[in-house]
Scaffold this motif. Structure first.
Motif, short mmCIF file in Angstrom:
data_model
loop_
_atom_site.label_atom_id
_atom_site.label_comp_id
_atom_site.label_asym_id
_atom_site.label_seq_id
_atom_site.Cartn_x
_atom_site.Cartn_y
_atom_site.Cartn_z
N ILE A 1 0.85 -1.19 0.00
CA ILE A 1 0.00 0.00 0.00
C ILE A 1 0.89 1.24 0.00
O ILE A 1 1.70 1.44 0.91
CB ILE A 1 -0.94 0.01 1.22
CG1 ILE A 1 -1.70 -1.32 1.32
CG2 ILE A 1 -1.90 1.17 1.13
CD1 ILE A 1 -2.57 -1.62 0.14
N ASP A 2 0.75 2.07 -1.03
CA ASP A 2 1.56 3.28 -1.16
C ASP A 2 0.78 4.55 -0.86
O ASP A 2 1.23 5.65 -1.19
CB ASP A 2 2.13 3.37 -2.58
CG ASP A 2 3.30 2.42 -2.79
OD1 ASP A 2 3.78 1.86 -1.79
OD2 ASP A 2 3.72 2.23 -3.95
N ASP A 3 -0.38 4.43 -0.25
CA ASP A 3 -1.16 5.61 0.12
C ASP A 3 -0.60 6.23 1.39
O ASP A 3 -0.18 5.52 2.32
CB ASP A 3 -2.63 5.23 0.34
CG ASP A 3 -3.30 4.82 -0.95
OD1 ASP A 3 -3.00 5.44 -1.98
OD2 ASP A 3 -4.11 3.87 -0.93
N PRO A 4 -0.58 7.57 1.49
CA PRO A 4 -0.12 8.22 2.72
C PRO A 4 -1.09 7.98 3.87
O PRO A 4 -2.30 7.85 3.66
CB PRO A 4 -0.03 9.70 2.34
CG PRO A 4 -0.95 9.85 1.18
CD PRO A 4 -0.93 8.55 0.44
N PHE A 5 -0.55 7.92 5.06
CA PHE A 5 -1.37 7.70 6.25
C PHE A 5 -2.24 8.93 6.48
O PHE A 5 -1.76 10.06 6.43
CB PHE A 5 -0.47 7.45 7.46
CG PHE A 5 -1.20 6.93 8.65
CD1 PHE A 5 -1.51 5.59 8.77
CD2 PHE A 5 -1.60 7.80 9.67
CE1 PHE A 5 -2.18 5.11 9.87
CE2 PHE A 5 -2.27 7.32 10.77
CZ PHE A 5 -2.57 5.97 10.87
N PRO A 6 -3.55 8.73 6.72
CA PRO A 6 -4.42 9.90 6.92
C PRO A 6 -4.02 10.66 8.19
O PRO A 6 -3.80 10.08 9.25
CB PRO A 6 -5.82 9.28 7.06
CG PRO A 6 -5.58 7.86 7.42
CD PRO A 6 -4.29 7.47 6.80
N SER A 7 -3.92 11.97 8.06
CA SER A 7 -3.50 12.80 9.18
C SER A 7 -4.24 14.12 9.13
O SER A 7 -4.77 14.53 8.09
CB SER A 7 -1.99 13.04 9.15
OG SER A 7 -1.63 13.70 7.95
N THR A 8 -4.27 14.82 10.26
CA THR A 8 -4.90 16.13 10.35
C THR A 8 -3.88 17.21 10.03
O THR A 8 -2.67 16.97 9.98
CB THR A 8 -5.47 16.35 11.76
OG1 THR A 8 -4.40 16.27 12.71
CG2 THR A 8 -6.51 15.29 12.08
#
Length: 503
Positions: free
Chosen positions: A388-395
């Protein structure tokens, strides 16, 4: 006096002793029916020159310890094996007859090759295959690796067996001595090439008798060409669970690099391109990388490639008339069934009704998977591995801290990959991937997902039907639409590099 090096290949007639490791490894694995069929094939007139048995005329003196009396002629020996084919018995009876009786003086290279191919046909899941694509190179500066099939008539080279084998031998003879056997399978739309690699500068029988002390050296390499397909399947012929050494892989790579050169000519050059597809099932290879399957039309799109419609799929219109007729006929049959019930206590009808939720989930699964991913279709893939190459969801508040953590994790991942033993994984990020990750706004963790089983996509389909996996929100790569067994996922899709989906 030193023996001069020869530049000849190993002929079909050269023999191996029956005690040779390759002979003892191959023949005991064959069934009785396969052994009898092979013996009858060897005794046919076209194969007698390089499958000569031990006949009565070959006996120099009387031997009291002979277990099997040699036959007087080929016809008498053929009659013996016809009798063995007509009655029941054990495998050991035919095996001892072949190795200790009729071919006691040795098994030819042709016999060994046909025995290994027969075992492959009897056990199509015995080896692990890797699919490569044969692509045309217009010139040396711009190699074509596009996975899409064009209308160019010169897309595939003409396959003429004699010319191809001659060109392949020219490429490999200066590097190694080898025995070649190419055959077309009648029961399957494939052509099989077996290359027995002899790690010696000599090609005489004396050099073949010397057995290798290494137990993990795979000497035979298989290549399969589906009819009318640009793909080539390659595999090492090894024992089940045998660890293949670096020498065996290196020799296979040498043969694999020579195949596109054997197809090439001055006006057209070819190369083998990776397709990121590996499996143990030949049926699955023909499904995903077979004739007409080069555009990765799997998953829900399989209804178009399998001709599931009786008419043009683009003109297909759904109607409700058939459903109404089916319901009417079903009610009529139920009424007739109730009127024919005998006296006494009425039978309790079976409750085959499904809840609306179950029907809905099965309809969603049918729409996402189409005609593929059936449990008993014989086209199962054993392993699916993605990164998985998606960025980690962050605020927005902790974006800066997340970016710093991402840089540290990438460095740690690189160090862990260097410390890990064994061959590197195809999912390991390259320098270009790490540079791309560092330019991302968020942290991209090194997350890998692996599905493993006898039929991965059939298992995922069952999870959808049971409601464990949401079939409507599930990404397409989980249905097999991408047609790969290893790849990197970004935004729910398998990423592509230079036109090839995967990693």
């Amino acid at each position: 006096m030193a023996t001069a090096l020869d530049y000849k290949n190993i002929p079909h007639s050269h023999r191996l002793p029956v005690s040779h490791r390759e002979v003892q490894r191959t023949f005991p694995k064959l069934s009785r029916q396969s052994l009898v069929s092979l013996a009858q094939q060897w005794l046919s007139k076209k194969n007698r020159d390089f499958c000569r048995p031990y006949l009565l005329s070959d006996r120099a003196d009387e031997d009291d310890e002979e277990l099997y009396e040699p036959a007087q002629s080929y016809e008498a020996l053929q009659e013996i094996y016809r009798e063995l084919a007509g009655r029941k018995g054990g495998r050991r009876e035919v095996l001892d007859r072949i190795l200790e009786g009729d071919w006691r003086k040795g098994v030819s290279m042709y016999q060994l090759a046909t025995a290994e191919i027969q075992y492959l046909l009897d056990h199509p899941n015995a080896l692990r295959w890797t699919a490569k694509r044969l692509t045309k190179i217009p010139n040396a500066r711009s190699p074509v690796t596009d996975m899409e099939v064009t209308n160019d008539s010169d897309h595939l080279p003409r396959f003429q067996a004699q010319t191809f084998m001659s060109n392949l031998a020219k490429e490999l003879t200066p590097l190694m001595k080898a025995h070649y056997l190419i055959t077309r399978i009648k029961t399957s739309p494939v052509t099989i090439l077996r290359v027995y690699i002899h790690d010696s500068p000599y090609s005489n029988e004396a050099s073949l008798v010397i057995d290798s002390n290494s137990t993990d050296s795979a000497k035979a390499v298989f290549f399969v060409w589906p009819n009318g397909s640009p793909f080539v399947y390659s595999s090492l012929a090894t024992l089940t669970g045998q660890v293949v050494g670096d020498d065996g892989r290196h020799l296979r790579d040498i043969v694999q690099q020579a195949i596109p050169k054997a197809f090439s000519r001055p006006s057209a050059r070819y190369q083998l391109t990776n397709t990121n597809f590996t499996t143990k099932s030949l049926d699955a290879l023909l499904t995903y990388r077979g004739p007409g399957k080069s555009n990765a039309a799997a998953g829900g799109w399989s209804i178009f490639q399998d001709h599931s419609f009786s008419q043009n799929a683009l003109d297909f219109i759904t109607t409700q008339k058939g459903d109404g007729q089916d319901k009417a006929s079903g009610n009529k049959s139920n009424t007739n069934g109730e009127s024919k019930a005998g006296p006494g206590r009425p039978k309790r009808p079976l409750d085959n009704t499904e809840s609306p939720g179950t029907k809905r989930r099965k309809e969603v699964a049918a729409g996402r998977f189409g005609t593929s991913a059936q449990p008993n279709d014989g086209q199962g893939l054993e392993r699916l591995e993605v990164r998985i190459d998606d960025p980690f969801p962050s605020t927005s508040d902790d974006s800066n801290m997340t970016h710093l953590d991402g840089d540290t994790s990438n460095i740690d991942a690189q160090a862990a990959n260097r410390m890990r033993r064994g061959r590197p994984s195809l999912l390991d990020r390259t320098a270009e991937d790490l540079e791309e990750i560092q330019n991302e706004d968020g942290w991209v963790p090194n997350v890998r997902v692996t599905f493993q089983g006898t039929h991965v996509f059939a298992g995922i389909r069952q999870l959808v039907e049971e409601g464990i996996v949401d079939g409507e929100k599930m990404p397409g790569w989980m249905t097999g639409e991408a047609g790969v067994t290893i790849g990197a996922v970004r935004e729910g899709r398998i990423r592509s590099k230079e036109g090839v989906p995967g990693v």
